[in-house]
Design a protein around this motif. Structure first.
Motif, mmCIF file in Angstrom:
data_model
loop_
_atom_site.group_PDB
_atom_site.id
_atom_site.type_symbol
_atom_site.label_atom_id
_atom_site.label_comp_id
_atom_site.label_asym_id
_atom_site.label_seq_id
_atom_site.Cartn_x
_atom_site.Cartn_y
_atom_site.Cartn_z
ATOM 1 N N GLU A 91 80.610 35.745 27.737
ATOM 2 C CA GLU A 91 80.579 36.576 26.532
ATOM 3 C C GLU A 91 81.474 36.051 25.399
ATOM 4 O OE1 GLU A 91 80.287 40.899 27.025
ATOM 5 O OE2 GLU A 91 79.708 40.552 29.120
ATOM 6 N N PRO A 92 82.673 35.529 25.690
ATOM 7 C CA PRO A 92 83.456 34.950 24.584
ATOM 8 C C PRO A 92 82.724 33.786 23.907
ATOM 9 C CG PRO A 92 84.865 35.376 26.463
ATOM 10 C CD PRO A 92 83.451 35.575 26.937
ATOM 11 N N ARG A 93 81.973 33.024 24.676
ATOM 12 C CA ARG A 93 81.193 31.908 24.113
ATOM 13 C C ARG A 93 80.141 32.435 23.139
ATOM 14 N NH1 ARG A 93 76.461 29.134 26.349
ATOM 15 N NH2 ARG A 93 76.384 26.980 25.592
ATOM 16 N N LEU A 94 79.477 33.515 23.511
ATOM 17 C CA LEU A 94 78.482 34.108 22.625
ATOM 18 C C LEU A 94 79.135 34.687 21.379
ATOM 19 C CD1 LEU A 94 76.149 35.958 25.171
ATOM 20 C CD2 LEU A 94 75.668 33.837 23.929
ATOM 21 N N LEU A 95 80.271 35.340 21.576
ATOM 22 C CA LEU A 95 80.977 35.943 20.447
ATOM 23 C C LEU A 95 81.364 34.872 19.420
ATOM 24 C CD1 LEU A 95 82.119 38.835 19.674
ATOM 25 C CD2 LEU A 95 84.326 37.948 20.427
ATOM 26 N N ALA A 96 81.906 33.754 19.896
ATOM 27 C CA ALA A 96 82.338 32.683 19.012
ATOM 28 C C ALA A 96 81.171 32.081 18.231
ATOM 29 C CB ALA A 96 83.034 31.589 19.815
ATOM 30 N N SER A 97 80.003 32.072 18.842
ATOM 31 C CA SER A 97 78.819 31.539 18.175
ATOM 32 C C SER A 97 78.226 32.535 17.182
ATOM 33 C CB SER A 97 77.757 31.169 19.219
ATOM 34 O OG SER A 97 76.540 30.785 18.613
ATOM 35 N N SER A 98 78.282 33.814 17.532
ATOM 36 C CA SER A 98 77.611 34.846 16.740
ATOM 37 C C SER A 98 78.383 35.280 15.503
ATOM 38 C CB SER A 98 77.346 36.065 17.629
ATOM 39 O OG SER A 98 76.730 37.107 16.901
ATOM 40 N N ILE A 99 79.669 35.538 15.652
ATOM 41 C CA ILE A 99 80.431 36.187 14.590
ATOM 42 C C ILE A 99 80.403 35.446 13.251
ATOM 43 C CG2 ILE A 99 82.715 37.010 13.893
ATOM 44 C CD1 ILE A 99 81.147 38.713 16.018
ATOM 45 N N PRO A 100 80.594 34.115 13.203
ATOM 46 C CA PRO A 100 80.568 33.438 11.897
ATOM 47 C C PRO A 100 79.243 33.593 11.154
ATOM 48 C CG PRO A 100 81.556 32.028 13.563
ATOM 49 C CD PRO A 100 80.946 33.184 14.293
ATOM 50 N N ALA A 101 78.156 33.868 11.883
ATOM 51 C CA ALA A 101 76.836 33.984 11.252
ATOM 52 C C ALA A 101 76.455 35.425 10.926
ATOM 53 C CB ALA A 101 75.771 33.370 12.164
ATOM 54 N N MET A 102 77.294 36.387 11.307
ATOM 55 C CA MET A 102 76.938 37.789 11.111
ATOM 56 C C MET A 102 77.132 38.228 9.668
ATOM 57 S SD MET A 102 78.168 39.655 14.647
ATOM 58 C CE MET A 102 77.657 41.293 14.089
ATOM 59 N N THR A 103 76.221 39.068 9.192
ATOM 60 C CA THR A 103 76.252 39.589 7.833
ATOM 61 C C THR A 103 76.896 40.973 7.835
ATOM 62 O OG1 THR A 103 74.109 40.694 8.063
ATOM 63 C CG2 THR A 103 74.093 38.371 7.359
ATOM 64 N N ALA A 104 77.118 41.501 6.633
ATOM 65 C CA ALA A 104 77.646 42.868 6.511
ATOM 66 C C ALA A 104 76.707 43.865 7.184
ATOM 67 C CB ALA A 104 77.838 43.224 5.033
ATOM 68 N N ALA A 105 75.401 43.630 7.041
ATOM 69 C CA ALA A 105 74.420 44.518 7.673
ATOM 70 C C ALA A 105 74.521 44.448 9.191
ATOM 71 C CB ALA A 105 73.008 44.146 7.221
ATOM 72 N N ASP A 106 74.788 43.252 9.716
ATOM 73 C CA ASP A 106 74.958 43.105 11.164
ATOM 74 C C ASP A 106 76.152 43.920 11.652
ATOM 75 O OD1 ASP A 106 72.821 41.309 11.456
ATOM 76 O OD2 ASP A 106 74.093 39.581 11.021
ATOM 77 N N PHE A 107 77.251 43.858 10.901
ATOM 78 C CA PHE A 107 78.440 44.610 11.306
ATOM 79 C C PHE A 107 78.213 46.117 11.200
ATOM 80 C CE2 PHE A 107 80.822 40.579 10.603
ATOM 81 C CZ PHE A 107 81.432 40.521 11.847
ATOM 82 N N GLU A 108 77.412 46.526 10.223
ATOM 83 C CA GLU A 108 77.069 47.945 10.134
ATOM 84 C C GLU A 108 76.261 48.377 11.357
ATOM 85 O OE1 GLU A 108 78.121 50.290 8.001
ATOM 86 O OE2 GLU A 108 79.434 48.672 7.333
ATOM 87 N N ALA A 109 75.387 47.495 11.809
ATOM 88 C CA ALA A 109 74.595 47.802 13.017
ATOM 89 C C ALA A 109 75.501 47.924 14.239
ATOM 90 C CB ALA A 109 73.545 46.708 13.240
ATOM 91 N N VAL A 110 76.491 47.028 14.348
ATOM 92 C CA VAL A 110 77.440 47.095 15.454
ATOM 93 C C VAL A 110 78.220 48.407 15.402
ATOM 94 C CG1 VAL A 110 79.536 46.077 16.436
ATOM 95 C CG2 VAL A 110 77.669 44.594 15.681
ATOM 96 N N ALA A 111 78.677 48.771 14.207
ATOM 97 C CA ALA A 111 79.418 50.021 14.053
ATOM 98 C C ALA A 111 78.545 51.217 14.424
ATOM 99 C CB ALA A 111 79.915 50.154 12.611
ATOM 100 N N GLY A 112 77.257 51.125 14.099
ATOM 101 C CA GLY A 112 76.335 52.194 14.470
ATOM 102 C C GLY A 112 76.178 52.318 15.976
ATOM 103 N N MET A 113 76.151 51.164 16.663
ATOM 104 C CA MET A 113 76.084 51.174 18.127
ATOM 105 C C MET A 113 77.323 51.842 18.714
ATOM 106 S SD MET A 113 73.251 49.631 19.119
ATOM 107 C CE MET A 113 72.040 48.444 18.512
ATOM 108 N N GLU A 114 78.491 51.515 18.150
ATOM 109 C CA GLU A 114 79.726 52.103 18.651
ATOM 110 C C GLU A 114 79.758 53.607 18.383
ATOM 111 O OE1 GLU A 114 83.444 52.880 20.255
ATOM 112 O OE2 GLU A 114 81.906 51.367 20.642
#
Length: 221
Positions: A91-114
């Motif tokens: 999972e840390p490997r996926l996180l390191a790959s994903s986060i730099p490419a995430m948009t504001a909308a992506d983070f809003e989706a994550v916050a919605g999941m939480e």
């Protein structure tokens, strides 16, 4: 629709329903899942039922025992260690790959999941805890460029659903999970990948440790 595809479609639907029934306790550990009875209950032949049981065995939910058929698996210390150690690696490997490419909308989706996860916690909706926890983690990894690793981690999160539900019912685990999820979001938003990866590993390890202590103390589902 070909016969093979039809069976696969039926089998997938049966897998989903049986998995949920095991997770919500309708089929507790040690229960025998009889092919004939299940085929009758789902109004299908034994073929998609058999395929579904083999898939559930691969996921660790049942064991196929000679002369007894499919038996719902109990909680396994070996499986907990295996699943959560793999999660800590991947999972840390996926996180390191994903986060730099995430948009504001992506983070809003994550916050919605939480937010959905916290709402289910507050409502005591145990049946959704594991699924929403998995959705939160997978939303963080959505932009990762390792499709094979994503597929493996998705399966690991699905397997750990049963364990996650149990762990979250223990004392302060709910508050800690929520706090760690929110801290993880903030670290990722701020681009603090090293800290985020370390928190993620600690987060997964604490769940593993809680479950190991529970089982070693003689806990039951």
């Amino acid at each position: 629709m070909s016969t093979t595809l039809k069976h696969r479609t039926l089998s997938s639907a049966i897998v989903d329903q049986l998995r949920q029934a095991i997770l919500d306790g309708s089929y507790p550990a040690g229960s025998q899942l009889r092919q004939d009875a299940l085929a009758q209950a789902y109004a299908v032949s034994r073929i998609p039922v058999r395929e579904a049981l083999f898939q559930l065995e691969a996921e660790g939910f049942v064991k196929i025992v000679p002369h007894k058929g499919a038996i719902v698996s109990g909680l396994s210390l070996d499986e907990i260690n295996d699943v959560f150690e793999l999660r800590k690696l991947l999972e840390p490997r996926l996180l390191a790959s994903s986060i730099p490419a995430m948009t504001a909308a992506d983070f809003e989706a994550v916050a919605g999941m939480e937010a959905a996860f916290e709402a289910a916690m507050s409502a005591g909706d145990i049946s959704r805890w594991g699924l929403l926890n998995a959705d939160f983690h997978m939303a963080l990894y959505a932009r990762a460029t390792q499709p094979r690793t994503l597929s493996i981690v998705s399966g690991l999160l699905q397997t750990s659903d049963r364990y996650t539900r149990l762990q979250l019912q223990r004392g302060s685990s709910i508050e800690r999970a929520q706090a760690e999820h929110n801290e993880l979001i903030q670290l990722c938003r701020g681009g603090e990948l090293g800290e985020a990866e370390r928190l993620l590993i600690d987060h997964i390890e604490l769940v593993r440790r809680d479950l190991v202590e529970f089982l070693e103390a003689g806990g039951k589902e």
